[in-house]
Enzyme design. Sequence first.
Site, PDB file in Angstrom:
ATOM      1  N   HIS A 172      -7.161  -5.666  -0.418  1.00  0.00           N
ATOM      2  CA  HIS A 172      -6.072  -4.710  -0.239  1.00  0.00           C
ATOM      3  C   HIS A 172      -5.331  -5.010   1.074  1.00  0.00           C
ATOM      4  O   HIS A 172      -4.107  -5.037   1.116  1.00  0.00           O
ATOM      5  CB  HIS A 172      -6.645  -3.287  -0.235  1.00  0.00           C
ATOM      6  CG  HIS A 172      -5.603  -2.219  -0.131  1.00  0.00           C
ATOM      7  ND1 HIS A 172      -4.970  -1.700  -1.243  1.00  0.00           N
ATOM      8  CD2 HIS A 172      -5.076  -1.571   0.935  1.00  0.00           C
ATOM      9  CE1 HIS A 172      -4.091  -0.780  -0.849  1.00  0.00           C
ATOM     10  NE2 HIS A 172      -4.132  -0.678   0.468  1.00  0.00           N
ATOM     11  N   ASP A 176      -9.734  -3.332  -5.740  1.00  0.00           N
ATOM     12  CA  ASP A 176      -9.048  -2.515  -4.745  1.00  0.00           C
ATOM     13  C   ASP A 176      -9.522  -1.066  -4.835  1.00  0.00           C
ATOM     14  O   ASP A 176      -9.232  -0.379  -5.808  1.00  0.00           O
ATOM     15  CB  ASP A 176      -7.536  -2.600  -4.996  1.00  0.00           C
ATOM     16  CG  ASP A 176      -6.720  -1.931  -3.910  1.00  0.00           C
ATOM     17  OD1 ASP A 176      -7.292  -1.121  -3.153  1.00  0.00           O
ATOM     18  OD2 ASP A 176      -5.517  -2.208  -3.825  1.00  0.00           O
ATOM     19  N   SER A 192       0.822  -1.204   0.000  1.00  0.00           N
ATOM     20  CA  SER A 192       0.000   0.000   0.000  1.00  0.00           C
ATOM     21  C   SER A 192       0.865   1.267   0.000  1.00  0.00           C
ATOM     22  O   SER A 192       1.716   1.436  -0.865  1.00  0.00           O
ATOM     23  CB  SER A 192      -0.953  -0.065   1.203  1.00  0.00           C
ATOM     24  OG  SER A 192      -1.954   0.923   1.090  1.00  0.00           O
TER      25      SER A 192
END
Length: 324
Positions: A299, A270, A136
């Site tokens: 995610h 996502d 991320s």
Amino acid sequence: ANMGSEEPVPLHEEFIYCCGAATHVLKCGPWKDLSKDESKNLPRLLFMIIPGNPGLAGYYRTFIQALYCGLNQQYPVWVVSHAGHCKPPNGMEMIEDTDIKELEDVFGLNGQVEHKLNFLKKNVSKDIKLVLIAHSIGCYITLEMMKRASELQVLRSVLLFPTIERMAQSPQGKLMTPLLCKLRYALYMPVFLLSFLPEGVKASLVRFALRGMKTCDESSITTSINLFSVDCIANILYMASQEMMKVVERDSTTIKQNLKKLIFYYGTGDSWCPQHYYDEIKMDFPDGDIRLCEKGLRHAFVLDASKEMAAMITDWLQDDLTKL
């Protein structure tokens, strides 16, 4: 033999100050110190995990153990929390009590990049090659690290569910930006009140919040209890508010310069990086190793798919490791 025991692999945990901020480090494998030059048995390679946000090392516990085992226990696998995201143990403050201001804004996005570089400088010998596995916002941080410290011996960077562009415009970003930038202080009060609850009640609340998952990782539940601390939440939300403002344009220059070292892994559903971000980067870098998840992983894969993710990564890196 590994089936019965909870912790099949050596796992070493420490709380340190890095850039003056409390930092939680989890180290998998028998190597605790990689900074000594005279040590003859230094590994040739360190796998370092750069977390998402909340950047709590505990979320990656199962992931680093699975990676370590998948790599036949040959290389250390470490995860370093973001500055100020973990609740420090009793007797340790969130910020080191010194007069020296090490970093202007260590809890901000730029500060978190410097924090990781500083950690490597102080704790890892320059001769050790690195495999950076980022998740991320950790992907943004990793690209920044590669840009700022070209001397780092990065063998590979694996960017999982990379939020490296247009975060505020993503479906999730549109929802969260007003909340993070205008209303985040309103969240402190409820968190402050919840922080007085007994640990068992906090754990039940976390279980309730994660009840949608078929199999939820037990370490995710214990780690999430950190989120009942106002200090942690303040730092987590502050960093997130900066992400919305600063992660706008994809850094194609750095990507181009390091393309052969990078593996991108995008999710299909996502809401932080929608699929057209994948389509566009794939068009801009047709030669890049840019993959789209076919397994429907979320995610926040650490909540329920750590082992699966670790197995895929070991698979992707097989060739690199045989060449070492």
